[in-house]
Design a protein around this motif. Structure first.
Motif, short mmCIF file in Angstrom:
data_model
loop_
_atom_site.label_atom_id
_atom_site.label_comp_id
_atom_site.label_asym_id
_atom_site.label_seq_id
_atom_site.Cartn_x
_atom_site.Cartn_y
_atom_site.Cartn_z
N PHE A 1 0.79 -1.24 -0.09
CA PHE A 1 -0.15 -0.08 0.02
C PHE A 1 0.82 1.41 0.08
CE2 PHE A 1 -2.95 -3.23 1.59
CZ PHE A 1 -4.20 -2.97 1.14
N ILE A 2 0.55 2.06 -1.04
CA ILE A 2 1.45 3.42 -0.97
C ILE A 2 0.09 4.46 -1.24
CG2 ILE A 2 2.90 4.91 -2.48
CD1 ILE A 2 4.27 2.20 -3.42
N CYS A 3 0.40 5.48 -0.29
CA CYS A 3 -0.66 6.63 -0.43
C CYS A 3 0.23 7.78 -0.69
CB CYS A 3 -1.21 7.02 1.19
SG CYS A 3 -2.44 8.24 1.21
N SER A 4 -0.49 8.27 -1.93
CA SER A 4 0.03 9.49 -2.66
C SER A 4 -0.72 10.31 -3.44
CB SER A 4 1.32 9.09 -3.64
OG SER A 4 2.00 10.08 -4.13
N PRO A 5 -1.24 11.71 -2.92
CA PRO A 5 -0.40 12.37 -1.71
C PRO A 5 -0.57 11.81 -0.72
CG PRO A 5 -1.25 14.11 -3.18
CD PRO A 5 -1.95 12.69 -3.67
N ASN A 6 0.45 11.51 0.51
CA ASN A 6 0.38 10.63 1.86
C ASN A 6 -0.35 11.30 2.95
OD1 ASN A 6 0.90 8.34 3.11
ND2 ASN A 6 2.79 9.52 4.25
N ASN A 7 -1.15 10.49 3.45
CA ASN A 7 -1.76 10.99 4.69
C ASN A 7 -1.21 10.38 5.95
OD1 ASN A 7 -3.51 11.62 6.71
ND2 ASN A 7 -5.36 10.35 5.74
N PRO A 8 -0.34 11.02 6.94
CA PRO A 8 -0.79 12.49 7.22
C PRO A 8 0.20 13.26 6.61
CG PRO A 8 0.35 11.36 9.09
CD PRO A 8 0.07 10.30 8.13
N THR A 9 1.08 13.20 6.00
CA THR A 9 2.24 13.96 5.60
C THR A 9 2.03 15.03 4.70
OG1 THR A 9 3.34 12.57 4.06
CG2 THR A 9 3.99 12.35 6.46
N GLY A 10 1.16 14.69 3.52
CA GLY A 10 0.68 15.70 2.68
C GLY A 10 1.25 15.63 1.32
N ASN A 11 2.84 15.06 1.25
CA ASN A 11 3.62 15.01 0.23
C ASN A 11 3.13 13.91 -0.80
OD1 ASN A 11 4.71 13.51 2.11
ND2 ASN A 11 6.11 12.85 0.39
N SER A 12 3.50 14.07 -2.20
CA SER A 12 3.41 13.15 -2.96
C SER A 12 4.47 12.19 -3.07
CB SER A 12 3.23 13.80 -4.45
OG SER A 12 2.06 14.17 -4.88
N ILE A 13 4.59 11.01 -3.25
CA ILE A 13 5.55 9.99 -3.41
C ILE A 13 5.99 10.20 -4.93
CG2 ILE A 13 6.31 7.59 -3.13
CD1 ILE A 13 5.34 8.81 -0.48
N HIS A 14 7.43 9.97 -4.88
CA HIS A 14 8.26 10.32 -6.13
C HIS A 14 7.70 9.33 -6.94
CE1 HIS A 14 10.80 13.12 -4.44
NE2 HIS A 14 11.70 12.42 -3.87
N ARG A 15 7.16 9.78 -8.21
CA ARG A 15 6.59 8.66 -9.26
C ARG A 15 7.56 7.54 -9.71
NH1 ARG A 15 2.16 9.73 -12.01
NH2 ARG A 15 1.68 8.39 -13.67
N GLU A 16 8.91 7.81 -9.89
CA GLU A 16 9.76 7.02 -10.43
C GLU A 16 10.04 5.79 -9.40
OE1 GLU A 16 12.18 10.52 -8.94
OE2 GLU A 16 10.39 10.22 -10.06
N ASP A 17 9.93 6.14 -7.72
CA ASP A 17 10.03 5.14 -6.99
C ASP A 17 9.10 4.33 -7.05
OD1 ASP A 17 12.42 6.31 -6.20
OD2 ASP A 17 11.47 7.30 -4.31
N ILE A 18 7.59 4.79 -7.07
CA ILE A 18 6.39 3.83 -7.33
C ILE A 18 6.58 3.10 -8.37
CG2 ILE A 18 3.95 3.69 -7.48
CD1 ILE A 18 3.82 6.53 -6.11
N GLU A 19 7.04 3.55 -9.62
CA GLU A 19 7.28 2.63 -10.75
C GLU A 19 8.27 1.63 -10.60
OE1 GLU A 19 8.49 5.66 -13.78
OE2 GLU A 19 6.22 6.00 -14.21
N THR A 20 9.32 1.92 -9.74
CA THR A 20 10.41 0.87 -9.42
C THR A 20 9.76 -0.45 -8.60
OG1 THR A 20 12.26 2.47 -9.28
CG2 THR A 20 12.38 0.29 -7.96
N VAL A 21 8.60 -0.08 -7.72
CA VAL A 21 8.04 -1.05 -6.95
C VAL A 21 7.08 -1.85 -7.91
CG1 VAL A 21 6.45 -1.43 -5.06
CG2 VAL A 21 8.09 0.31 -4.76
N LEU A 22 6.33 -1.28 -8.61
CA LEU A 22 5.50 -1.68 -9.96
C LEU A 22 6.47 -2.63 -10.57
CD1 LEU A 22 3.22 1.14 -10.79
CD2 LEU A 22 2.61 -0.99 -9.90
N ASN A 23 7.38 -2.49 -10.77
CA ASN A 23 8.24 -3.32 -11.96
C ASN A 23 9.07 -4.21 -11.31
OD1 ASN A 23 7.85 -1.93 -14.67
ND2 ASN A 23 8.90 -0.32 -13.63
#
Length: 349
Positions: free
Chosen positions: A149-171
Motif C-alpha cells: 500500500f502506497i498513499c500518494s499524496p500521503n496522509n498524514p504528511t501531505g506530500n506526493s511520493i516520487h513517481r519513479e520510486d512507485i514505478e520501481t516497486v511496480l516493476n
C-alpha cells in the motif's frame, strides 16, 4: 509488469459462487418488476426508493468513465475506499499466512483491515523526507507478500511520493501495488490511472469524499484491470451503493467546473495558511503539501490541540505517529475558517 493475477487470488475465492441478485439475472428495461420481493406501492420518500439499486452502478460508472478516461469495466465503486481496501484482503490474502507491506506514516485503515482479516503487516517506514525506502521494501518482500500500500499524496504528511520510486516497486513486485490517491485532485503529480494498461498488478484508489465534497455519501473508487474488478464484484455485497447515493453522485458529477474552482481556492488557501502559520513562534516547520491539509511541527502539539478544542476548533494530533513527533494535521477550510484558526492561535500562550 504483467503478472498472472490468478496466482494471487485465494483458492476459496476462485471457487466462490457469488450471490445472484434479482437485478443481476436480467438485462435491459422492464415495466413490471415482480422479481425482488419489493414493496410495489412505493415509499414515503419517492417511488424510486422502493426498488433495489443497480448492483453494478452502471450509470454512475459511465459518468465517472467520461471524467477519468477509464472504461467502466475497469472501475469498482465501494462504500468508501475502505470497502475496496477490505476486499483486497478478502480476495488476495490468506489469513494467518500471507502478509502485506505498509509504509508509515500512512492511512490507518490499511493496518486496521489487515488486522481484521488476520493478515500479517510488515512496516517499512518512509525516509526522513517522507519518501519510499526502496531498499527496505525490497528486503521486506517474501513469497507470501501479496499487497503493498502506497498513499500518494500521503496522509498524514501531505506530500506526493516520487513517481519513479512507485514505478520501481511496480516493476519489481509480483503482487498487487495499491496506490491510494484520495488527495490526487490537489496535487501537481498526475494520477497513476493512466498506467493501468502497462501494469496489471496496479490498483488505484480514489474517492468522491475529498475534492468532490461527497464524504456523506460514502463512495470510493477503485481502478484496476478487468480481472481484478471482476473479482471485487464477485465478493462485494450485492447492493453496496444505495440508490440515493448513486443519484446524488450523478447529479454532483455534472458540475466539474465548480469542483475545479474549489480545488484552486483550496490550493490558494493552503499556500496562504502555510505562510501564516510560520509566523507563530510555536510552529517549527510546515511540511510541503499536495493535499487539502497541512502537517505542521510544533513545540507542544497536545497543548495546542487542547487549546483549540476549548475554542471549538478541531484539528488532528498526529504527534504519536511514526516520524511525526510534535506534529499536528490541519485541514484547509474556507477562508473564514482559516482566518478564525489564525486569530485563535494569536491568543495561544
Amino acid at each position: 509488469m504483467n503478472i498472472d493475477i490468478d496466482t494471487l487470488v485465494r483458492e476459496n475465492i476462485k471457487r466462490l459462487t457469488p450471490y445472484s441478485s434479482a437485478r443481476d439475472e436480467f438485462k435491459g428495461k422492464a415495466s413490471v418488476l415482480l422479481d425482488a420481493n419489493e414493496n410495489a406501492y412505493g415509499s414515503p420518500l419517492s417511488s424510486n426508493y422502493n426498488r433495489y439499486p443497480d448492483p453494478l452502478q452502471l450509470q454512475l460508472k459511465e459518468r465517472i468513465s467520461t471524467i477519468k478516461g477509464v472504461p467502466p469495466r475497469n472501475i469498482f465503486l465501494g462504500n468508501g475506499s475502505d470497502e475496496a481496501i477490505d476486499l483486497l484482503f478478502r480476495a488476495f490474502c490468506i489469513p494467518a499466512i500471507d502478509n502485506i507491506i505498509i509504509v508509515p506514516p500512512t492511512y490507518g485503515m490499511y493496518e486496521v483491515s489487515a488486522n481484521i482479516n488476520d493478515v500479517a503487516i510488515k512496516k517499512v517506514a518512509l525516509t526522513e523526507d517522507f519518501q519510499l525506502d526502496l531498499a527496505g521494501i525490497a528486503e521486506a518482500i517474501d513469497a507470501n507478500t501479496k499487497l503493498i500500500f502506497i498513499c500518494s499524496p500521503n496522509n498524514p504528511t501531505g506530500n506526493s511520493i516520487h513517481r519513479e520510486d512507485i514505478e520501481t516497486v511496480l516493476n519489481n513486485f509480483n503482487g498487487l501495488v495499491v496506490i491510494d490517491e484520495a488527495y490526487i485532485n490537489y496535487a501537481r503529480q498526475k494520477s497513476f490511472i493512466q498506467e493501468l494498461i502497462e501494469y496489471n498488478n496496479l490498483v488505484v484508489l480514489q474517492t468522491l469524499s475529498k475534492a468532490w465534497g461527497l464524504a456523506g455519501l460514502r463512495i470510493g473508487m477503485a481502478f484496476a484491470s478487468e480481472k481484478i474488478i471482476t473479482i471485487f464484484n464477485r465478493i462485494k455485497p450485492p447492493y453496496n451503493i444505495n440508490e440515493a447515493s448513486q443519484q446524488l453522485a450523478l447529479k454532483a458529477l455534472t458540475d466539474v467546473e465548480k469542483i475545479n474552482s474549489w480545488i484552486k481556492e483550496t490550493v490558494t488557501q493552503r499556500n496562504t495558511l502555510s505562510k501564516k502559520l510560520l509566523e507563530f513562534t510555536f510552529v517549527q516547520h510546515v511540511y510541503p503539501s499536495d493535499a487539502n491539509f497541512l502537517l505542521i511541527k510544533t513545540t507542544d502539539p497536545q497543548k495546542i490541540y487542547k487549546f483549540l478544542v476549548t475554542q471549538g476548533i478541531i484539528i488532528r494530533d498526529r504527534s504519536s505517529v511514526t516520524l511525526c513527533t510534535g506534529c499536528l494535521r490541519i485541514t484547509i477550510g474556507t477562508p473564514e475558517e482559516n482566518q478564525r484558526l489564525l486569530d485563535t492561535l494569536t491568543n495561544y500562550k
